[in-house]
Design an enzyme around this catalytic site. Structure first.
Site, PDB file in Angstrom:
ATOM      1  N   SER A 105     -26.534  23.899 -77.567  1.00  0.00           N
ATOM      2  CA  SER A 105     -26.603  24.909 -78.633  1.00  0.00           C
ATOM      3  C   SER A 105     -25.469  25.931 -78.567  1.00  0.00           C
ATOM      4  O   SER A 105     -25.311  26.728 -79.497  1.00  0.00           O
ATOM      5  CB  SER A 105     -27.958  25.635 -78.569  1.00  0.00           C
ATOM      6  OG  SER A 105     -28.106  26.328 -77.355  1.00  0.00           O
ATOM      7  N   LYS A 119     -34.869  32.671 -80.312  1.00  0.00           N
ATOM      8  CA  LYS A 119     -33.491  33.167 -80.378  1.00  0.00           C
ATOM      9  C   LYS A 119     -33.370  34.326 -81.370  1.00  0.00           C
ATOM     10  O   LYS A 119     -32.625  35.286 -81.136  1.00  0.00           O
ATOM     11  CB  LYS A 119     -32.548  32.022 -80.772  1.00  0.00           C
ATOM     12  CG  LYS A 119     -32.438  30.945 -79.696  1.00  0.00           C
ATOM     13  CD  LYS A 119     -31.591  29.766 -80.157  1.00  0.00           C
ATOM     14  CE  LYS A 119     -31.501  28.708 -79.062  1.00  0.00           C
ATOM     15  NZ  LYS A 119     -30.704  27.522 -79.476  1.00  0.00           N
TER      16      LYS A 119
END
Length: 811
Positions: free
Chosen positions: A713, A756
């Protein structure tokens, strides 16, 4: 001490056995007479196999050799002396001169007896020691030339010698008294021995030692040296006698205890019969009474009656009796087909769930749906839910609230660190200390077959250990199609688990066995935003800590601003566990001030927070990068929630080498290589001189090097940081990103979006760059979590450059 103390021979002067025992001792006059006698130059020699004759000592011997019998009969008639010498090897039947020891003892024959079995027994008394010089004849018996071994009589009478002799006498008497087979007269006889030399000889003759050791004692010329050697042998013999007595005493005590236990057992049995029955019968009757009330099917009842019949035939003192009794007690204590009634009041259930937990709307909605279907159908199988989320978000406590909302019993079983399959399925009852598995044990404790059963930390259960595979054992437990006939090894019967509402909790799905994960309905519990944490603190954490620290409601107050300061600056986490600890610390400080009389007001101020908790642990400004190039803010997912991550890139003169540091995993290194190669292939499009890649080395670093990092990511974050470093374009403040990249320049979706986003909000990020395919994940999130954050969705890596960087370049 040996046989002379044990009465092996007691001969009177007429050759008949006397009525009482006596021990032949040497009187002072006899000892003086022996000292005056001279040893002839020639002596007939009588070899001895297994003994040594000492001066002054009387012993019986059995003679069987023809030469020895001739010698004894001839010398006995003439009353002459003979020479008695022990053989070097007792196994030699016909010894010659070289087979004899050189030192022997002259002796007189006191008596010759013809025994009923045909053997000849001779009683002899030692006189003086001599040394063999040479052999004279061998027929009809041995004759040898000899000389006296002793030059004179030892007369050492100093205090040391007298103490030595006294010690020997005392120790010998102690051995006699400790030896049960030695007559008591032996101790009296030892006390009456006046001559030190005869005492040493007498004890030497009766020591339980090898013939070779006795011969060594005979060959020692000095009496004091010989006395010291005798004392050493006595010490060892005393230890042996004491050890024998200890062993015999212990054996006697054990036998006495067994006899005592048996007698007491018989008496107790008689008393119990007089009082109307024994406790074992009462236990069996209690089992029968409990079994009569159970709702068993035929298989279970037949198994119980079979085991009960076996128990009644057993001896209650047998070990198997306790094993079978425990098994039957487990059977009658289990809640077979016993259920609590569910409460289908939807409003009440919703109220309890809302009161105990703030937020978590998706989970609450799922519970209400379950209750609604159960109310309509009546026999719906319980769902198997799996709550997944970071620590401290309320996964475990939610199970307790669900149990209270629907009116069921609550059971919690921790699976963290479980390595033995028998913990799930149970041990076979043939083993010592066997017991059911923890599933059955917890049901017995709950007293119901339909509790809310929380399997805590299911992601930390062992997988394929030497003790089995606990995670595979859970497959049967958590499969709605199989758990209606769960087989426990201890019960050896099937138990219905289908009515239990299982709730598993986990921090991550990655370590859960795929087959096990497939059997559960996964519900994600992400972290809380600041506003939710404030509400949770007001409703639950603060009242709980005030009560725990003995404070009244008005003695400690938290304003909204203070709570926000605590959450933002001291407890950066997904859950509220650290927040609760911080509130507890403030409560302790307030309790201390009250006790000490330091009245500083009940409302906490910003200054109070800094005074008690110290400087801020986290600073929002640290995550807002301004006026820099080559540094980008990324978003990462961890077991404890989302985190903000920085990627730093610097250039140095070189040949175009790429260096990666920061404890990066293989996947993350591959992402960095992809970003670098894509940047080189699109250098002109991005305004970068192609020669720069040959003239500069690239060093990429991800801070917090002690923490391992991996995953795809961070791809677009690495690419943006490299682009900024080569173009010298300043980064746009307040921007963070996450997304996987490909060699074709595409941005792919990643997971953990909600965590996140929460991490970005905690860090003060205003804009988040995501893959276009992650839009659906954002749309599923409560708008409350998205407040104050702008989202940019991209499909190509080039799009990220203008979003994350300013046109302005560093000089």
């Amino acid at each position: 001490m040996r046989s002379i103390f044990e009465g092996d021979f007691y001969i009177s002067q007429d050759g008949q056995e006397p009525e009482s025992e006596f021990i032949p001792l040497l009187s002072t006059e006899e000892e003086q007479q022996i000292d005056r006698e001279e040893i002839p130059e020639e002596l007939p020699v009588l070899p001895l196999k297994n003994t040594v004759l000492f001066p002054g000592v009387v012993i019986p011997i059995t003679v069987s050799r023809d030469k020895s019998i001739k010698l004894v009969r001839e010398i006995y008639k003439s009353s002459k002396l003979i020479g008695v010498v022990s053989q070097k090897d007792a196994a030699v039947e016909d010894p010659d001169f070289d087979d004899l020891n050189r030192i022997g003892t002259s002796a007189s024959i006191i008596k010759v007896l013809q025994m009923p079995d045909g053997n000849t027994t001779v009683i002899i008394q030692g006189k003086k020691r001599f040394e063999l010089i040479e052999q004279i004849q061998t027929e009809p018996y041995f004759t040898a030339r000899v000389k006296a071994f002793e030059s004179g009589r030892e007369t050492n009478k100093d205090d040391k010698f007298r103490a030595l002799i006294s010690t020997i006498k005392d120790m010998a008497i102690q051995i006699v008294r400790l030896s049960p087979n030695v007559p008591s007269d032996a101790a009296f006889a030892l006390k009456n021995i006046e001559s030190p030399v005869f005492l040493v000889n007498f004890i030497s003759s009766n020591l339980t030692i090898e013939v070779l050791e006795k011969q060594k004692l005979l060959e020692v010329p000095d009496v004091e040296t010989r006395a010291n050697m005798v004392l050493g042998h006595l010490k060892r013999e005393l230890q042996v006698v004491e050890l024998k007595n200890q062993i015999q005493s212990k054996v006697k005590v054990d036998i006495d205890k067994q006899q005592r236990d048996y007698i007491l057992g018989q008496q107790l049995k008689t008393i119990q019969e007089e009082l109307g029955g024994n406790p074992h019968e009462q236990q069996i009757n209690n089992l029968k009474e409990k079994a009569a009330e159970k709702k068993w099917n035929k298989n279970v009842r037949d198994a119980f009656e079979k085991e009960l019949a076996r128990l009644q035939r057993m001896n209650p003192a047998a070990m198997e009796y306790t094993v079978h009794m425990h098994y039957l007690e487990t059977m009658v204590e289990l809640p077979w087909n016993e259920f609590t009634s569910d409460n289908f009041n939807m409003k009440r259930a919703q109220k309890i769930l809302d009161r105990d937990h703030y937020g978590l709307d998706k989970i609450k909605e799922r519970i209400i749906e379950y209750l609604a279907v159960l109310k309509l159908k009546g026999d719906m199988k319980s769902p198997i839910l799996c709550f997944v989320g970071p620590p401290g978000v309320g996964k475990t406590s939610l199970g307790k609230s669900i149990a209270r909302a629907i009116g069921r019993k609550y059971v919690r079983m921790s699976l963290g660190g479980l390595r033995d399959e028998a913990e799930i399925r149970g041990h076979r009852k043939t083993y010592v200390g066997a017991m059911p598995g923890r599933i059955i044990q917890n049901l017995k404790k709950a007293g119901s077959s339909n509790p809310v059963f929380v399997l805590d930390e299911v992601d930390k259960v062992g997988y394929k250990t030497f003790s089995g595979d606990p995670s595979s054992a859970l497959l049967e437990v958590l499969d709605p199609e199989q758990n209606n006939s769960f087989y426990d090894n201890y019960l050896e019967l099937e138990y219905d688990l289908s009515n239990i509402m299982f709730i598993a909790t986990a921090n991550s799905l990655a370590s859960i066995q795929p087959a096990l994960l497939d059997r559960m309905e996964v519900i994600d519990l992400s972290g809380y935003i600041v506003e939710e944490k404030q509400e949770i603190a007001k409703r639950h954490l603060i009242p709980k800590q005030l009560e725990a620290h003995g404070l009244k409601k008005g003695q400690l107050r938290f304003s909204k601003k203070v709570l926000e300061q605590i959450i933002q600056d001291y407890t950066r986490e997904s859950g509220v566990r650290s927040l609760e600890k911080t509130i507890a610390k403030l409560a302790r400080a307030r309790a201390r001030d009250i006790v000490l009389g330091n009245e500083s007001g009940s409302s906490l101020s910003t200054e109070d927070i800094e005074r008690i908790l110290g400087a801020s642990k986290y600073s929002r400004e640290q995550t807002i990068l301004k006026g820099l190039a080559g540094v980008m803010t990324g978003l990462a997912w961890t077991y404890s929630g989302g985190e903000v991550m920085f990627v730093e890139v610097s250039l140095s003169k070189g040949k175009g080498n790429l260096s990666l540091t920061g404890n990066l995993g293989d996947v993350m290194k591959e992402s960095a290589t992809l970003a670098y190669e894509y940047l080189k292939s699109h250098a002109e499009q991005l305004g970068i001189e192609p020669e720069s890649f040959q003239n500069y080395n690239v060093h990429m670093h991800v801070p917090e090097g002690a923490t391992p990092k991996d995953g795809p990511s961070a791809g677009i974050t690495m690419f943006s940081a490299m682009t900024s470093a080569f173009t010298r374009r300043k980064i746009r403040p307040g921007v963070a990103m996450t997304g996987e990249i490909t060699l074709r320049g595409k941005v792919l979706p990643v997971g953990g979006i909600k965590e996140k986003i929460l991490a970005a909000k905690r860090a003060g990020i205003q804009k988040i760059v995501l893959s276009k395919e992650n839009r659906k994940n954002v749309d599923e999130i409560n708008p409350l979590y998205l407040k104050g954050v702008e989202f940019e969705y991209v499909t190509d890596m080039i799009e990220v450059v203008d979003i994350s960087m300013l046109k302005e370049r560093l000089s």
